[in-house]
Write a protein that holds these residues in place. Sequence first.
Motif, PDB file in Angstrom:
ATOM      1  N   ARG A 186       0.269   3.828  36.093  1.00 16.62           N
ATOM      2  CA  ARG A 186      -0.775   2.813  36.192  1.00 16.62           C
ATOM      3  C   ARG A 186      -0.652   2.281  37.798  1.00 16.62           C
ATOM      4  O   ARG A 186       0.351   2.294  38.362  1.00 16.62           O
ATOM      5  CB  ARG A 186      -0.607   1.598  35.434  1.00 16.62           C
ATOM      6  N   ALA A 187      -1.792   2.101  38.321  1.00 14.06           N
ATOM      7  CA  ALA A 187      -1.860   1.421  39.626  1.00 14.06           C
ATOM      8  C   ALA A 187      -1.163  -0.036  39.732  1.00 14.06           C
ATOM      9  O   ALA A 187      -1.577  -0.841  38.632  1.00 14.06           O
ATOM     10  CB  ALA A 187      -3.102   1.552  40.601  1.00 14.06           C
ATOM     11  N   GLU A 188      -0.836  -0.449  40.717  1.00  6.88           N
ATOM     12  CA  GLU A 188      -0.223  -1.971  40.731  1.00  6.88           C
ATOM     13  C   GLU A 188      -1.410  -2.788  40.697  1.00  6.88           C
ATOM     14  O   GLU A 188      -1.216  -4.067  40.135  1.00  6.88           O
ATOM     15  CB  GLU A 188       0.715  -2.082  42.259  1.00  6.88           C
ATOM     16  N   ASP A 189      -2.673  -2.567  40.997  1.00  4.37           N
ATOM     17  CA  ASP A 189      -3.742  -3.143  41.259  1.00  4.37           C
ATOM     18  C   ASP A 189      -4.914  -3.062  40.093  1.00  4.37           C
ATOM     19  O   ASP A 189      -6.061  -3.422  39.908  1.00  4.37           O
ATOM     20  CB  ASP A 189      -4.688  -3.360  42.356  1.00  4.37           C
ATOM     21  N   ASP A 190      -4.142  -2.507  38.854  1.00  2.20           N
ATOM     22  CA  ASP A 190      -5.201  -2.233  37.835  1.00  2.20           C
ATOM     23  C   ASP A 190      -5.089  -3.749  37.124  1.00  2.20           C
ATOM     24  O   ASP A 190      -4.297  -4.209  36.625  1.00  2.20           O
ATOM     25  CB  ASP A 190      -4.442  -1.206  36.701  1.00  2.20           C
ATOM     26  N   TYR A 191      -6.428  -4.070  36.836  1.00  4.62           N
ATOM     27  CA  TYR A 191      -6.733  -5.423  36.369  1.00  4.62           C
ATOM     28  C   TYR A 191      -6.255  -5.638  35.210  1.00  4.62           C
ATOM     29  O   TYR A 191      -5.691  -6.711  34.635  1.00  4.62           O
ATOM     30  CB  TYR A 191      -8.229  -5.833  36.364  1.00  4.62           C
ATOM     31  N   MET A 192      -5.907  -4.597  34.323  1.00  7.31           N
ATOM     32  CA  MET A 192      -5.473  -4.674  32.836  1.00  7.31           C
ATOM     33  C   MET A 192      -4.020  -4.638  32.875  1.00  7.31           C
ATOM     34  O   MET A 192      -3.556  -5.041  31.897  1.00  7.31           O
ATOM     35  CB  MET A 192      -6.163  -3.222  32.006  1.00  7.31           C
ATOM     36  N   LYS A 193      -3.437  -4.369  33.893  1.00 10.08           N
ATOM     37  CA  LYS A 193      -1.993  -4.211  33.675  1.00 10.08           C
ATOM     38  C   LYS A 193      -0.972  -5.416  33.176  1.00 10.08           C
ATOM     39  O   LYS A 193      -0.190  -4.909  32.489  1.00 10.08           O
ATOM     40  CB  LYS A 193      -1.326  -3.743  35.244  1.00 10.08           C
ATOM     41  N   ASP A 194      -1.427  -6.412  33.607  1.00  8.92           N
ATOM     42  CA  ASP A 194      -0.561  -7.519  33.188  1.00  8.92           C
ATOM     43  C   ASP A 194      -1.306  -8.634  32.148  1.00  8.92           C
ATOM     44  O   ASP A 194      -0.605  -9.724  31.898  1.00  8.92           O
ATOM     45  CB  ASP A 194      -0.045  -8.417  34.280  1.00  8.92           C
ATOM     46  N   LEU A 195      -2.258  -8.167  31.569  1.00  5.59           N
ATOM     47  CA  LEU A 195      -3.193  -8.853  30.512  1.00  5.59           C
ATOM     48  C   LEU A 195      -2.346  -8.877  29.165  1.00  5.59           C
ATOM     49  O   LEU A 195      -1.738  -7.766  28.927  1.00  5.59           O
ATOM     50  CB  LEU A 195      -4.413  -8.248  30.474  1.00  5.59           C
ATOM     51  N   LYS A 196      -2.217  -9.842  28.502  1.00  5.63           N
ATOM     52  CA  LYS A 196      -1.710  -9.898  27.142  1.00  5.63           C
ATOM     53  C   LYS A 196      -2.491  -8.713  26.214  1.00  5.63           C
ATOM     54  O   LYS A 196      -3.673  -8.843  26.369  1.00  5.63           O
ATOM     55  CB  LYS A 196      -1.733 -11.393  26.698  1.00  5.63           C
ATOM     56  N   LYS A 197      -1.680  -8.192  25.481  1.00  8.47           N
ATOM     57  CA  LYS A 197      -2.562  -7.343  24.432  1.00  8.47           C
ATOM     58  C   LYS A 197      -2.840  -8.122  23.393  1.00  8.47           C
ATOM     59  O   LYS A 197      -2.377  -9.047  22.808  1.00  8.47           O
ATOM     60  CB  LYS A 197      -1.247  -6.335  23.724  1.00  8.47           C
ATOM     61  N   VAL A 198      -4.233  -7.794  22.877  1.00  5.76           N
ATOM     62  CA  VAL A 198      -4.971  -8.519  21.888  1.00  5.76           C
ATOM     63  C   VAL A 198      -4.841  -7.467  20.720  1.00  5.76           C
ATOM     64  O   VAL A 198      -5.392  -6.528  20.608  1.00  5.76           O
ATOM     65  CB  VAL A 198      -6.448  -8.804  22.563  1.00  5.76           C
ATOM     66  N   ARG A 199      -4.306  -8.103  19.596  1.00  8.51           N
ATOM     67  CA  ARG A 199      -4.249  -7.797  18.137  1.00  8.51           C
ATOM     68  C   ARG A 199      -4.282  -8.739  17.152  1.00  8.51           C
ATOM     69  O   ARG A 199      -3.843  -9.930  17.458  1.00  8.51           O
ATOM     70  CB  ARG A 199      -2.761  -6.847  18.192  1.00  8.51           C
ATOM     71  N   LYS A 200      -4.584  -8.261  15.988  1.00 10.29           N
ATOM     72  CA  LYS A 200      -4.622  -9.224  14.958  1.00 10.29           C
ATOM     73  C   LYS A 200      -3.190  -9.356  14.595  1.00 10.29           C
ATOM     74  O   LYS A 200      -2.393  -8.932  14.683  1.00 10.29           O
ATOM     75  CB  LYS A 200      -5.399  -8.564  13.759  1.00 10.29           C
ATOM     76  N   ASN A 201      -3.189 -10.507  13.565  1.00 13.16           N
ATOM     77  CA  ASN A 201      -1.817 -10.926  13.286  1.00 13.16           C
ATOM     78  C   ASN A 201      -1.451  -9.634  12.184  1.00 13.16           C
ATOM     79  O   ASN A 201      -2.376  -9.276  11.492  1.00 13.16           O
ATOM     80  CB  ASN A 201      -1.926 -12.136  12.348  1.00 13.16           C
ATOM     81  N   ILE A 202      -0.334  -9.469  12.053  1.00 17.72           N
ATOM     82  CA  ILE A 202       0.337  -8.427  11.004  1.00 17.72           C
ATOM     83  C   ILE A 202      -0.465  -8.784   9.608  1.00 17.72           C
ATOM     84  O   ILE A 202      -0.576  -7.627   9.029  1.00 17.72           O
ATOM     85  CB  ILE A 202       1.685  -8.454  11.107  1.00 17.72           C
ATOM     86  N   GLU A 203      -0.260  -9.876   9.260  1.00 17.70           N
ATOM     87  CA  GLU A 203      -0.749 -10.150   7.731  1.00 17.70           C
ATOM     88  C   GLU A 203      -2.077  -9.833   7.741  1.00 17.70           C
ATOM     89  O   GLU A 203      -2.614  -9.895   6.369  1.00 17.70           O
ATOM     90  CB  GLU A 203      -0.461 -11.626   7.657  1.00 17.70           C
ATOM     91  N   ASP A 204      -3.021  -9.888   8.622  1.00 17.47           N
ATOM     92  CA  ASP A 204      -4.317  -9.347   8.739  1.00 17.47           C
ATOM     93  C   ASP A 204      -4.614  -8.013   8.614  1.00 17.47           C
ATOM     94  O   ASP A 204      -5.744  -7.487   8.507  1.00 17.47           O
ATOM     95  CB  ASP A 204      -5.172 -10.141   9.975  1.00 17.47           C
ATOM     96  N   VAL A 205      -3.689  -6.979   8.844  1.00 15.78           N
ATOM     97  CA  VAL A 205      -3.941  -5.904   8.872  1.00 15.78           C
ATOM     98  C   VAL A 205      -3.015  -4.975   8.127  1.00 15.78           C
ATOM     99  O   VAL A 205      -3.306  -3.776   7.867  1.00 15.78           O
ATOM    100  CB  VAL A 205      -3.551  -5.272  10.569  1.00 15.78           C
ATOM    101  N   VAL A 206      -2.023  -5.518   7.481  1.00 14.83           N
ATOM    102  CA  VAL A 206      -1.289  -4.890   6.442  1.00 14.83           C
ATOM    103  C   VAL A 206      -1.466  -5.604   5.228  1.00 14.83           C
ATOM    104  O   VAL A 206      -1.198  -6.839   4.994  1.00 14.83           O
ATOM    105  CB  VAL A 206       0.380  -4.977   6.983  1.00 14.83           C
ATOM    106  N   ILE A 207      -1.463  -4.682   4.201  1.00 11.76           N
ATOM    107  CA  ILE A 207      -1.475  -4.769   2.664  1.00 11.76           C
ATOM    108  C   ILE A 207      -0.244  -4.572   2.024  1.00 11.76           C
ATOM    109  O   ILE A 207       0.095  -3.347   2.070  1.00 11.76           O
ATOM    110  CB  ILE A 207      -2.847  -4.552   1.886  1.00 11.76           C
ATOM    111  N   GLU A 208       0.623  -5.600   1.612  1.00  9.00           N
ATOM    112  CA  GLU A 208       1.973  -5.071   0.937  1.00  9.00           C
ATOM    113  C   GLU A 208       1.965  -5.346  -0.473  1.00  9.00           C
ATOM    114  O   GLU A 208       1.297  -6.206  -0.988  1.00  9.00           O
ATOM    115  CB  GLU A 208       3.011  -5.923   1.424  1.00  9.00           C
ATOM    116  N   PHE A 209       2.496  -4.356  -1.317  1.00  7.33           N
ATOM    117  CA  PHE A 209       2.774  -4.602  -2.881  1.00  7.33           C
ATOM    118  C   PHE A 209       4.193  -4.326  -2.933  1.00  7.33           C
ATOM    119  O   PHE A 209       4.743  -3.156  -2.602  1.00  7.33           O
ATOM    120  CB  PHE A 209       2.045  -3.415  -3.560  1.00  7.33           C
ATOM    121  N   ASN A 210       4.819  -5.302  -3.451  1.00  7.32           N
ATOM    122  CA  ASN A 210       6.300  -5.273  -3.637  1.00  7.32           C
ATOM    123  C   ASN A 210       6.527  -5.370  -5.084  1.00  7.32           C
ATOM    124  O   ASN A 210       6.013  -5.732  -5.939  1.00  7.32           O
ATOM    125  CB  ASN A 210       6.949  -6.589  -2.856  1.00  7.32           C
TER     126      ASN A 210
END
Length: 210
Positions: A186-210
Amino acid sequence: MNTIESLKWRYAVKKFDTNSTLAPSQIEILKEAFNLTATSYGLQPLKLVVINNKNIQEELVAASFNQPQVLEASHLLVICIPKKYTITEVEEYFDLVKKIRATPDAVINPFKTFLTADISKKTQEELLVWNRNQAYIALGNLLTVCAVEQIDACPMEGFVPAKYDEVLGLNKQNLTATLVLPVGFRAEDDYMKDLKKVRKNIEDVVIEFN
Protein backbone atom coordinates in the motif's frame (compact mmCIF):
# COMPACT_ATOMS: atom_id res chain seq x y z
CA MET A 1 -0.05 -10.26 14.08
CA ASN A 2 -2.41 -13.12 14.77
CA THR A 3 -4.84 -14.24 12.06
CA ILE A 4 -7.72 -11.96 13.09
CA GLU A 5 -5.45 -8.93 13.42
CA SER A 6 -4.06 -9.70 9.97
CA LEU A 7 -7.55 -9.87 8.48
CA LYS A 8 -8.41 -6.54 10.11
CA TRP A 9 -5.23 -5.09 8.63
CA ARG A 10 -6.24 -6.21 5.15
CA TYR A 11 -8.27 -4.00 2.83
CA ALA A 12 -8.76 -3.61 -0.92
CA VAL A 13 -5.85 -1.31 -1.75
CA LYS A 14 -6.72 1.68 -3.90
CA LYS A 15 -3.16 2.91 -4.41
CA PHE A 16 0.02 0.85 -4.40
CA ASP A 17 3.54 2.01 -3.63
CA THR A 18 5.16 1.88 -7.07
CA ASN A 19 8.65 1.91 -5.53
CA SER A 20 8.14 -1.32 -3.58
CA THR A 21 8.35 -4.79 -5.07
CA LEU A 22 7.46 -8.17 -3.63
CA ALA A 23 10.42 -10.44 -2.96
CA PRO A 24 10.70 -13.65 -5.00
CA SER A 25 10.11 -15.60 -1.77
CA GLN A 26 6.78 -13.81 -1.28
CA ILE A 27 5.67 -14.65 -4.81
CA GLU A 28 6.63 -18.27 -4.18
CA ILE A 29 4.40 -18.31 -1.10
CA LEU A 30 1.45 -17.03 -3.15
CA LYS A 31 2.08 -19.61 -5.88
CA GLU A 32 2.26 -22.41 -3.31
CA ALA A 33 -0.89 -21.12 -1.58
CA PHE A 34 -2.73 -21.09 -4.90
CA ASN A 35 -1.64 -24.65 -5.60
CA LEU A 36 -2.78 -25.76 -2.13
CA THR A 37 -6.23 -24.20 -2.46
CA ALA A 38 -9.16 -26.52 -1.85
CA THR A 39 -11.13 -27.32 -5.02
CA SER A 40 -14.09 -29.56 -5.72
CA TYR A 41 -12.93 -33.21 -5.77
CA GLY A 42 -9.37 -31.85 -5.71
CA LEU A 43 -9.43 -31.46 -9.51
CA GLN A 44 -7.77 -28.01 -9.58
CA PRO A 45 -9.47 -26.70 -12.75
CA LEU A 46 -7.44 -23.50 -12.41
CA LYS A 47 -4.31 -21.76 -13.62
CA LEU A 48 -2.55 -18.73 -12.14
CA VAL A 49 -0.84 -16.20 -14.39
CA VAL A 50 1.80 -14.16 -12.55
CA ILE A 51 2.70 -10.90 -14.30
CA ASN A 52 5.70 -8.80 -13.36
CA ASN A 53 5.98 -6.83 -16.59
CA LYS A 54 4.99 -3.16 -16.58
CA ASN A 55 4.39 -3.09 -20.34
CA ILE A 56 1.84 -5.87 -20.07
CA GLN A 57 0.32 -4.42 -16.89
CA GLU A 58 -0.06 -1.04 -18.59
CA GLU A 59 -1.74 -2.66 -21.58
CA LEU A 60 -4.23 -4.34 -19.25
CA VAL A 61 -5.26 -1.14 -17.47
CA ALA A 62 -7.68 -0.18 -20.25
CA ALA A 63 -9.15 -3.69 -20.10
CA SER A 64 -9.65 -3.19 -16.34
CA PHE A 65 -11.89 -0.13 -16.63
CA ASN A 66 -8.79 2.04 -16.06
CA GLN A 67 -8.20 0.85 -12.51
CA PRO A 68 -4.66 2.10 -11.79
CA GLN A 69 -3.82 -0.68 -9.33
CA VAL A 70 -3.27 -3.02 -12.30
CA LEU A 71 -0.19 -1.03 -13.26
CA GLU A 72 0.86 0.28 -9.84
CA ALA A 73 1.00 -3.14 -8.19
CA SER A 74 4.26 -5.00 -7.83
CA HIS A 75 2.73 -8.06 -9.53
CA LEU A 76 -0.58 -8.81 -11.20
CA LEU A 77 -2.15 -12.21 -10.56
CA VAL A 78 -4.78 -13.53 -12.95
CA ILE A 79 -6.83 -16.59 -12.01
CA CYS A 80 -7.96 -18.53 -15.07
CA ILE A 81 -10.25 -21.46 -15.79
CA PRO A 82 -10.54 -23.74 -18.83
CA LYS A 83 -12.78 -22.48 -21.62
CA LYS A 84 -13.66 -26.09 -22.33
CA TYR A 85 -13.45 -28.72 -19.59
CA THR A 86 -13.36 -32.42 -20.48
CA ILE A 87 -12.92 -35.80 -18.83
CA THR A 88 -9.28 -35.71 -19.95
CA GLU A 89 -8.61 -33.49 -16.92
CA VAL A 90 -10.29 -36.09 -14.70
CA GLU A 91 -8.14 -38.86 -16.14
CA GLU A 92 -4.99 -36.77 -15.57
CA TYR A 93 -6.05 -36.20 -11.96
CA PHE A 94 -6.38 -39.92 -11.25
CA ASP A 95 -3.07 -40.59 -12.99
CA LEU A 96 -1.54 -38.11 -10.53
CA VAL A 97 -3.24 -39.81 -7.59
CA LYS A 98 -1.70 -43.13 -8.64
CA LYS A 99 1.71 -41.53 -9.10
CA ILE A 100 1.78 -39.74 -5.74
CA ARG A 101 -0.11 -42.20 -3.52
CA ALA A 102 0.43 -45.46 -5.40
CA THR A 103 -3.28 -46.10 -5.00
CA PRO A 104 -4.35 -49.33 -6.74
CA ASP A 105 -6.89 -49.22 -9.59
CA ALA A 106 -9.33 -51.29 -7.54
CA VAL A 107 -9.59 -48.43 -5.08
CA ILE A 108 -9.54 -45.61 -7.65
CA ASN A 109 -11.88 -46.94 -10.33
CA PRO A 110 -15.25 -46.65 -8.54
CA PHE A 111 -14.70 -42.96 -7.76
CA LYS A 112 -13.15 -42.36 -11.19
CA THR A 113 -16.18 -43.91 -12.88
CA PHE A 114 -18.57 -41.80 -10.81
CA LEU A 115 -16.69 -38.55 -11.44
CA THR A 116 -16.28 -39.18 -15.16
CA ALA A 117 -19.99 -39.83 -15.52
CA ASP A 118 -20.90 -36.79 -13.44
CA ILE A 119 -18.77 -34.43 -15.51
CA SER A 120 -19.77 -36.00 -18.83
CA LYS A 121 -23.43 -35.21 -18.24
CA LYS A 122 -22.81 -31.52 -17.51
CA THR A 123 -22.95 -28.90 -20.26
CA GLN A 124 -19.93 -26.70 -20.90
CA GLU A 125 -21.86 -23.75 -19.47
CA GLU A 126 -22.49 -25.70 -16.27
CA LEU A 127 -18.82 -26.63 -16.10
CA LEU A 128 -17.80 -22.99 -16.61
CA VAL A 129 -19.99 -21.93 -13.69
CA TRP A 130 -18.63 -24.77 -11.55
CA ASN A 131 -15.02 -23.94 -12.33
CA ARG A 132 -15.62 -20.23 -11.84
CA ASN A 133 -16.76 -21.06 -8.32
CA GLN A 134 -13.42 -22.80 -7.75
CA ALA A 135 -11.66 -19.60 -8.86
CA TYR A 136 -13.45 -17.68 -6.09
CA ILE A 137 -12.29 -20.23 -3.54
CA ALA A 138 -8.72 -19.67 -4.74
CA LEU A 139 -9.14 -15.90 -4.55
CA GLY A 140 -10.39 -16.11 -0.97
CA ASN A 141 -7.47 -18.31 -0.02
CA LEU A 142 -4.97 -15.92 -1.63
CA LEU A 143 -6.51 -12.93 0.15
CA THR A 144 -6.15 -14.64 3.51
CA VAL A 145 -2.56 -15.68 2.81
CA CYS A 146 -1.77 -12.13 1.66
CA ALA A 147 -3.13 -10.78 4.93
CA VAL A 148 -1.12 -13.22 7.03
CA GLU A 149 2.04 -12.49 5.03
CA GLN A 150 1.45 -8.70 5.14
CA ILE A 151 1.11 -8.49 1.37
CA ASP A 152 -1.38 -5.95 0.11
CA ALA A 153 -3.94 -6.86 -2.54
CA CYS A 154 -7.02 -5.64 -4.38
CA PRO A 155 -9.42 -8.32 -5.67
CA MET A 156 -11.06 -7.39 -8.98
CA GLU A 157 -14.00 -8.66 -11.00
CA GLY A 158 -14.15 -5.44 -13.02
CA PHE A 159 -12.23 -6.23 -16.18
CA VAL A 160 -12.84 -7.45 -19.74
CA PRO A 161 -11.94 -11.17 -19.84
CA ALA A 162 -11.81 -11.33 -23.64
CA LYS A 163 -9.20 -8.57 -23.74
CA TYR A 164 -7.11 -10.24 -21.02
CA ASP A 165 -7.35 -13.50 -22.94
CA GLU A 166 -6.09 -11.74 -26.06
CA VAL A 167 -3.21 -9.86 -24.43
CA LEU A 168 -2.01 -12.88 -22.42
CA GLY A 169 -2.52 -15.43 -25.20
CA LEU A 170 -4.88 -17.45 -23.05
CA ASN A 171 -7.11 -18.56 -25.92
CA LYS A 172 -4.26 -20.68 -27.28
CA GLN A 173 -4.12 -22.48 -23.93
CA ASN A 174 -7.87 -23.15 -23.65
CA LEU A 175 -8.05 -20.64 -20.77
CA THR A 176 -10.07 -17.57 -19.91
CA ALA A 177 -9.29 -14.94 -17.28
CA THR A 178 -11.78 -15.09 -14.42
CA LEU A 179 -10.46 -12.97 -11.52
CA VAL A 180 -7.66 -10.44 -11.15
CA LEU A 181 -5.55 -9.74 -8.06
CA PRO A 182 -2.97 -6.94 -8.05
CA VAL A 183 -0.51 -7.50 -5.17
CA GLY A 184 2.21 -5.37 -3.63
CA PHE A 185 2.41 -2.80 -0.85
CA ARG A 186 0.00 0.00 0.00
CA ALA A 187 1.05 3.58 -0.68
CA GLU A 188 1.39 5.86 2.34
CA ASP A 189 -1.08 8.30 0.77
CA ASP A 190 -3.76 5.72 -0.03
CA TYR A 191 -6.86 7.38 1.39
CA MET A 192 -8.26 3.99 2.45
CA LYS A 193 -5.19 2.97 4.45
CA ASP A 194 -6.22 4.30 7.88
CA LEU A 195 -10.00 4.12 7.61
CA LYS A 196 -11.83 1.87 10.06
CA LYS A 197 -13.09 -1.39 8.60
CA VAL A 198 -16.86 -1.42 8.14
CA ARG A 199 -18.40 -4.75 9.09
CA LYS A 200 -21.68 -5.90 10.61
CA ASN A 201 -21.78 -7.21 14.16
CA ILE A 202 -20.90 -10.90 14.53
CA GLU A 203 -24.42 -11.71 15.77
CA ASP A 204 -25.85 -10.22 12.56
CA VAL A 205 -23.89 -12.49 10.26
CA VAL A 206 -23.52 -15.72 12.24
CA ILE A 207 -26.36 -18.13 13.09
CA GLU A 208 -25.51 -20.63 15.80
CA PHE A 209 -27.17 -23.85 16.92
CA ASN A 210 -25.90 -25.16 20.26
